[in-house]
Design an enzyme around this catalytic site. Structure first.
Site, PDB file in Angstrom:
ATOM      1  N   ASP A  28       0.859  -1.252  -0.043  1.00  0.00           N
ATOM      2  CA  ASP A  28       0.034  -0.023   0.144  1.00  0.00           C
ATOM      3  C   ASP A  28       1.013   1.128  -0.018  1.00  0.00           C
ATOM      4  O   ASP A  28       1.806   1.346   0.565  1.00  0.00           O
ATOM      5  CB  ASP A  28      -0.599   0.048   1.196  1.00  0.00           C
ATOM      6  N   ASN A  76     -10.607  -3.369  -6.266  1.00  0.00           N
ATOM      7  CA  ASN A  76      -9.698  -2.373  -6.969  1.00  0.00           C
ATOM      8  C   ASN A  76     -10.441  -1.911  -8.361  1.00  0.00           C
ATOM      9  O   ASN A  76      -9.928  -0.960  -8.959  1.00  0.00           O
ATOM     10  CB  ASN A  76      -8.456  -2.869  -7.118  1.00  0.00           C
TER      11      ASN A  76
HETATM   12  C1  FPP Z   1      -2.160   0.116  -3.293  1.00  0.00           C
HETATM   13  O1  FPP Z   1      -1.457   1.192  -3.289  1.00  0.00           O
HETATM   14  C2  FPP Z   1      -1.661  -0.517  -4.364  1.00  0.00           C
HETATM   15  C3  FPP Z   1      -2.174  -1.305  -5.402  1.00  0.00           C
HETATM   16  C4  FPP Z   1      -3.830  -1.430  -5.527  1.00  0.00           C
HETATM   17  C5  FPP Z   1      -1.491  -1.954  -6.694  1.00  0.00           C
HETATM   18  C6  FPP Z   1      -0.289  -2.776  -6.341  1.00  0.00           C
HETATM   19  C7  FPP Z   1       0.473  -2.977  -7.841  1.00  0.00           C
HETATM   20  C8  FPP Z   1       1.563  -2.659  -8.067  1.00  0.00           C
HETATM   21  C9  FPP Z   1       2.763  -2.603  -7.004  1.00  0.00           C
HETATM   22  C10 FPP Z   1       2.245  -2.832  -9.334  1.00  0.00           C
HETATM   23  C11 FPP Z   1       2.174  -4.171  -9.967  1.00  0.00           C
HETATM   24  C12 FPP Z   1       2.306  -5.352  -9.273  1.00  0.00           C
HETATM   25  C13 FPP Z   1       3.465  -6.667  -9.737  1.00  0.00           C
HETATM   26  C14 FPP Z   1       3.101  -7.698  -9.008  1.00  0.00           C
HETATM   27  C15 FPP Z   1       4.313  -6.415 -10.896  1.00  0.00           C
HETATM   28  P1  FPP Z   1      -2.527   2.535  -3.408  1.00  0.00           P
HETATM   29  O2  FPP Z   1      -2.685   2.943  -4.740  1.00  0.00           O
HETATM   30  O3  FPP Z   1      -3.676   2.219  -2.788  1.00  0.00           O
HETATM   31  O4  FPP Z   1      -1.917   3.543  -2.426  1.00  0.00           O
HETATM   32  P2  FPP Z   1      -2.646   4.771  -1.951  1.00  0.00           P
HETATM   33  O5  FPP Z   1      -3.303   4.077  -0.568  1.00  0.00           O
HETATM   34  O6  FPP Z   1      -1.334   5.595  -1.460  1.00  0.00           O
HETATM   35  O7  FPP Z   1      -3.756   5.639  -2.578  1.00  0.00           O
END
Ligand code: FPP
Length: 241
Positions: A28, A76
């Site tokens: 996250d 998501n």
């Molecule tokens: C949460 O951060 C993250 C995600 C929903 C996506 C995770 C994806 C990746 C790290 C990239 C692709 C993965 C691989 C395995 C290649 P957020 O967007 O909720 O962050 P925030 O809380 O700051 O808004």
């Protein structure tokens, strides 16, 4: 309960004796990482994908057998289409590279989560990668279109389809998306929130949790060593004394 923010004063040390066999990450903080730099959220996911490779590699190098990452949840899809598209693109290009990636670490890749809803091209790449990496020593599991409740419901429905009328814990564990991996010993959530967000609900019944305020793209191998050192000092009682 063992839920707390990792204390900052724990210093990195040599790899501790008590290692988790399985560590799972809620990655996250990508969006905030980008926004703080005046970038689009998509850039945060790109940085997050880079961190994912570095952190997974670090865990295998430290001798942890199974690593699971929460890449995309069943919830998501509610995000703006641009952002969803970018995460799917990153995953797809990661899969292309993953055929050679993690060969040195001898890691096989497994996907957990609901396959329906993902594009047929992505599904076919996922199948091919799983087959190509099968039988390696370490296990990298990517939770994609994943929800813990959804996984449990699908497991129970699989058992019903097989004719079962009554289920046991063992039967449910065996019918989950990837029953080969041991339950996670440690779940790490970056980004400062102290929620489990529907991640590995069944498997994490006795997991230790670490919540760190570090945003996922900023997580370093040094902090992983601190977390492992913290884990090795915990006394796991599994409900006993
Ligand atoms: C949460 O951060 C993250 C995600 C929903 C996506 C995770 C994806 C990746 C790290 C990239 C692709 C993965 C691989 C395995 C290649 P957020 O967007 O909720 O962050 P925030 O809380 O700051 O808004």
């Amino acid at each position: 309960m063992g839920f707390f923010f990792r204390r900052k004063e724990i210093k990195a040390s040599a790899v501790p004796e008590t290692l988790p066999r399985h560590i799972a990450f809620i990655m996250d903080g990508n969006g905030r990482w980008a926004t703080r730099r005046g970038l689009r959220r998509e850039n945060g996911h790109r940085a997050g994908a880079k961190t994912f490779r570095e952190i997974a590699r670090t865990c295998f190098q430290r001798g942890i057998e199974t690593v699971t990452v929460y890449a995309f949840s069943t919830e998501n899809w509610k995000r703006p289409k641009n952002e969803v598209d970018e995460i799917m693109r990153l995953l797809s290009s990661y899969i292309d590279e993953a055929f050679s990636d993690f060969k040195n670490e001898d890691a096989e890749v497994r996907f957990i989560g609901r396959r329906e809803g993902l594009s047929p091209e992505l599904q076919s790449k996922m199948d091919k990668l799983e087959r190509a990496s099968e039988g390696r020593r370490y296990r990298l599991r990517i939770a994609l279109n994943y929800g813990g409740r959804d996984e449990i419901v699908r497991a129970v429905n699989r058992l019903i389809e097989c004719g079962e009328r009554e289920v046991t814990e063992q039967m449910i564990s065996g019918a989950l998306d990837d029953s080969k991996a041991p339950d996670p010993d440690l779940v790490v959530r970056t980004g400062g929130d102290t929620r489990t967000s529907n991640f590995l609900l069944w498997q994490s019944a006795y997991a230790e949790y670490v919540f760190t305020k570090t945003l996922w793209p900023d997580l370093t191998p040094g902090e992983i060593d601190e977390i492992l050192s913290d884990f090795s000092k915990r006394h796991r009682r599994y409900g006993g004394l």
